[in-house]
Write a protein that holds these residues in place. Structure first.
Motif, PDB file in Angstrom:
ATOM      1  N   GLU A  44      53.298  36.582  45.644  1.00 13.75           N
ATOM      2  CA  GLU A  44      52.416  36.723  44.485  1.00 13.75           C
ATOM      3  C   GLU A  44      51.771  38.114  44.455  1.00 13.75           C
ATOM      4  O   GLU A  44      51.686  38.736  43.385  1.00 13.75           O
ATOM      5  CB  GLU A  44      51.334  35.640  44.512  1.00 13.75           C
ATOM      6  CG  GLU A  44      50.233  35.812  43.464  1.00 13.75           C
ATOM      7  CD  GLU A  44      50.747  35.828  42.032  1.00 13.75           C
ATOM      8  OE1 GLU A  44      50.043  36.389  41.166  1.00 13.75           O
ATOM      9  OE2 GLU A  44      51.842  35.290  41.767  1.00 13.75           O
ATOM     10  N   ARG A  67      54.201  40.422  43.082  1.00 11.00           N
ATOM     11  CA  ARG A  67      54.291  40.364  41.623  1.00 11.00           C
ATOM     12  C   ARG A  67      53.142  41.149  40.981  1.00 11.00           C
ATOM     13  O   ARG A  67      53.327  41.829  39.953  1.00 11.00           O
ATOM     14  CB  ARG A  67      54.286  38.906  41.155  1.00 11.00           C
ATOM     15  CG  ARG A  67      55.558  38.140  41.501  1.00 11.00           C
ATOM     16  CD  ARG A  67      55.599  36.765  40.849  1.00 11.00           C
ATOM     17  NE  ARG A  67      54.723  35.821  41.504  1.00 11.00           N
ATOM     18  CZ  ARG A  67      55.093  35.006  42.509  1.00 11.00           C
ATOM     19  NH1 ARG A  67      56.330  35.067  42.984  1.00 11.00           N
ATOM     20  NH2 ARG A  67      54.241  34.135  43.020  1.00 11.00           N
ATOM     21  N   ARG A  68      51.981  41.066  41.561  1.00 10.91           N
ATOM     22  CA  ARG A  68      50.842  41.824  41.035  1.00 10.91           C
ATOM     23  C   ARG A  68      51.043  43.327  41.236  1.00 10.91           C
ATOM     24  O   ARG A  68      50.664  44.127  40.387  1.00 10.91           O
ATOM     25  CB  ARG A  68      49.551  41.341  41.706  1.00 10.91           C
ATOM     26  CG  ARG A  68      49.266  39.889  41.400  1.00 10.91           C
ATOM     27  CD  ARG A  68      47.992  39.369  42.048  1.00 10.91           C
ATOM     28  NE  ARG A  68      47.856  37.939  41.785  1.00 10.91           N
ATOM     29  CZ  ARG A  68      46.747  37.243  41.919  1.00 10.91           C
ATOM     30  NH1 ARG A  68      45.635  37.845  42.325  1.00 10.91           N
ATOM     31  NH2 ARG A  68      46.713  35.946  41.662  1.00 10.91           N
ATOM     32  N   ARG A  69      51.643  43.680  42.343  1.00 10.05           N
ATOM     33  CA  ARG A  69      51.962  45.094  42.578  1.00 10.05           C
ATOM     34  C   ARG A  69      52.946  45.596  41.527  1.00 10.05           C
ATOM     35  O   ARG A  69      52.786  46.703  40.982  1.00 10.05           O
ATOM     36  CB  ARG A  69      52.520  45.282  43.983  1.00 10.05           C
ATOM     37  CG  ARG A  69      52.858  46.740  44.328  1.00 10.05           C
ATOM     38  CD  ARG A  69      53.155  46.912  45.805  1.00 10.05           C
ATOM     39  NE  ARG A  69      54.271  46.078  46.254  1.00 10.05           N
ATOM     40  CZ  ARG A  69      54.136  45.028  47.043  1.00 10.05           C
ATOM     41  NH1 ARG A  69      52.956  44.641  47.460  1.00 10.05           N
ATOM     42  NH2 ARG A  69      55.199  44.332  47.409  1.00 10.05           N
ATOM     43  N   PHE A 102      44.301  45.747  43.047  1.00  9.99           N
ATOM     44  CA  PHE A 102      45.003  44.899  42.075  1.00  9.99           C
ATOM     45  C   PHE A 102      45.194  43.471  42.560  1.00  9.99           C
ATOM     46  O   PHE A 102      45.443  42.566  41.756  1.00  9.99           O
ATOM     47  CB  PHE A 102      46.359  45.513  41.703  1.00  9.99           C
ATOM     48  CG  PHE A 102      47.294  45.698  42.863  1.00  9.99           C
ATOM     49  CD1 PHE A 102      48.025  44.643  43.370  1.00  9.99           C
ATOM     50  CD2 PHE A 102      47.446  46.941  43.456  1.00  9.99           C
ATOM     51  CE1 PHE A 102      48.889  44.810  44.439  1.00  9.99           C
ATOM     52  CE2 PHE A 102      48.303  47.136  44.519  1.00  9.99           C
ATOM     53  CZ  PHE A 102      49.035  46.062  45.014  1.00  9.99           C
ATOM     54  N   ASP A 157      45.176  38.518  38.412  1.00 12.80           N
ATOM     55  CA  ASP A 157      46.516  37.973  38.230  1.00 12.80           C
ATOM     56  C   ASP A 157      47.352  38.909  37.362  1.00 12.80           C
ATOM     57  O   ASP A 157      46.861  39.904  36.822  1.00 12.80           O
ATOM     58  CB  ASP A 157      46.468  36.557  37.660  1.00 12.80           C
ATOM     59  CG  ASP A 157      45.767  36.473  36.304  1.00 12.80           C
ATOM     60  OD1 ASP A 157      45.717  37.487  35.576  1.00 12.80           O
ATOM     61  OD2 ASP A 157      45.285  35.383  35.968  1.00 12.80           O
ATOM     62  N   VAL A 158      48.635  38.575  37.240  1.00 13.42           N
ATOM     63  CA  VAL A 158      49.569  39.454  36.528  1.00 13.42           C
ATOM     64  C   VAL A 158      49.132  39.670  35.084  1.00 13.42           C
ATOM     65  O   VAL A 158      49.190  40.792  34.555  1.00 13.42           O
ATOM     66  CB  VAL A 158      50.993  38.871  36.605  1.00 13.42           C
ATOM     67  CG1 VAL A 158      51.931  39.603  35.648  1.00 13.42           C
ATOM     68  CG2 VAL A 158      51.529  38.949  38.035  1.00 13.42           C
ATOM     69  N   ILE A 211      46.169  42.073  34.931  1.00 11.12           N
ATOM     70  CA  ILE A 211      46.602  43.440  35.227  1.00 11.12           C
ATOM     71  C   ILE A 211      47.283  44.051  34.007  1.00 11.12           C
ATOM     72  O   ILE A 211      47.113  45.229  33.710  1.00 11.12           O
ATOM     73  CB  ILE A 211      47.533  43.448  36.454  1.00 11.12           C
ATOM     74  CG1 ILE A 211      46.747  43.060  37.717  1.00 11.12           C
ATOM     75  CG2 ILE A 211      48.186  44.821  36.643  1.00 11.12           C
ATOM     76  CD1 ILE A 211      47.602  42.813  38.937  1.00 11.12           C
TER      77      ILE A 211
END
Length: 392
Positions: free
Chosen positions: A297, A300-302, A369, A373-374, A377
């Motif tokens: 997860e 994914r945020r990265r 970050f 969450d995605v 962001i």
């Protein structure tokens, strides 16, 4: 009239609360506040973890003092975990449990370095390390890290920075604030240099559970002969288990090192909080799959953060990894502190300015970050595109 210790009085106030105050001027015109200031997990603890914490908190045992070095069961569980991760013969006697990783750093430094000695750190650095050293009367010298090298320290630059008063080199990998991951071969070279020069390598590995590549250990130093006399590893359970409020960290070092740190801990806190320790004994072996999903997860945020920054005019993503993105802002002649304050008040984006992480860092902002969450962001791109400093 009594005065305060000047080594403490000269320090700036804690940075995260100061930065949070900037957001009070935000009127909400661009949508909800996006808080990327503090490195905290942006998701809750696993349900079983909360149950185990509750069970421990209600026990009579947790209300009493525990062993100075930490619960024997936790030291053993963590040593087994670290031994498997690094493929090295580590045992409970190599582990000291602390009240968080900041305390781990303070306890290690007190055990290794005298007032008036020098500790090397990278520039940029983690500000709590610098302030800890300063209030202890320990000098700090900085090893410059170049954005062109993704802020990974260069072995020649480290060696050129050494002098007779240097007692230790303190590094953070994955790095705070830049997110930079130091390659295993670079860490090996740095360890070899420290050993040749007779100094300690203190490595803060708080964010190692969020590395992309889990097929190889972060480094092979624990397998090197004589590592116990030159190497100390620090760790925090806060991020991986989402329990920062329970304040549990760990030091992995040689047996003689742990014996010295126990003297320090007896005066700092006597024992780390027992509730979190008791819960972690169950969590370390049981929550491996949950921790791995959190690692994915964060990945994914990265990726979402990288997408936000791609082609964004005036802004440049210089480094990213684990929890952090280190971004060059579009106003090179204006301090990052001023830019960050206006970004919070005008755009509702809270982050930390590069000024807080060392000299000549005025051109950078740190975005934590992992705290969003995605979807959240993704909102950042429009905010940055529309952001303009008044009068410029």
């Amino acid at each position: 009239m009594p005065t305060f210790n000047p080594l403490v009085a000269r320090l700036s106030p804690p940075p995260v609360p100061s930065v949070a105050a900037w957001a009070r001027d935000y009127d909400g015109g661009h949508g909800p506040l996006i808080d990327l200031s503090q490195a905290v997990p942006g998701y809750p603890p696993q349900a079983d973890m909360l149950t185990w914490l509750g069970e421990a908190a209600s026990s009579r045992e947790a209300a009493g003092y525990g062993p100075i070095e930490g619960e024997a069961s936790l030291r053993a569980a963590y040593a087994t975990h670290v031994a498997e991760l690094y493929g090295a013969p580590l045992a409970a006697r190599h582990v000291q449990i602390t009240a968080g990783c900041n305390q781990a750093f303070a306890a290690a430094v007190i055990a290794l370095v005298q007032a008036g000695d020098t500790v090397l750190m990278t520039n940029p650095y983690f500000f709590n390390h610098e302030t800890t050293l300063s209030m202890l009367g320990i000098n700090v010298d900085l090893v410059p890290c170049d954005a062109a090298d993704r802020f990974v320290p260069d072995i020649e630059t480290i060696e050129a920075s050494l002098h007779p008063r240097v007692r230790a080199l303190a590094l953070v990998s994955p790095n705070n604030p830049t997110g930079a991951v130091y390659p295993a071969d670079r860490l090996a070279d740095i360890y070899d240099l420290c050993r040749r020069k007779g100094i300690w390598l203190i490595l803060d590995e708080t964010y190692r559970d969020f590395l992309d590549d889990t097929t190889k250990p972060p480094h092979a130093i624990f397998s090197r002969e004589g590592w116990q006399s030159h190497f100390v590893s620090l760790y925090s359970f806060s991020k991986s288990y989402c329990i920062p409020g329970h304040r549990i960290g760990a030091i992995t070092g040689g047996v003689q090192m742990i014996q010295q740190i126990a003297k320090v801990m007896d005066n700092l806190q006597i024992c780390a909080p027992r509730v979190g320790q008791m819960a972690l004994v169950k969590a370390i072996p049981s929550l491996a799959a949950w921790r791995d999903e959190n690692r994915r997860e964060i990945g994914r945020r990265r990726a979402a953060m990288q997408a936000v920054m791609a082609g964004l005019q005036g802004w440049k993503l210089e480094s990213i990894g684990a929890y952090f993105a280190y971004v060059r802002h579009p106003y090179p002649d204006i301090s990052a502190e001023f830019v960050a304050a206006k970004l919070a008040a005008l755009a509702g984006v809270v982050c930390l300015p590069g000024d807080y992480f060392g000299e000549i860092q005025e051109g950078f902002l740190r975005f934590a970050f992992a705290n969003a969450d995605v979807e959240t962001i993704g909102l950042l791109r429009r905010r940055l595109e529309d952001f303009k400093l008044p009068g410029i």
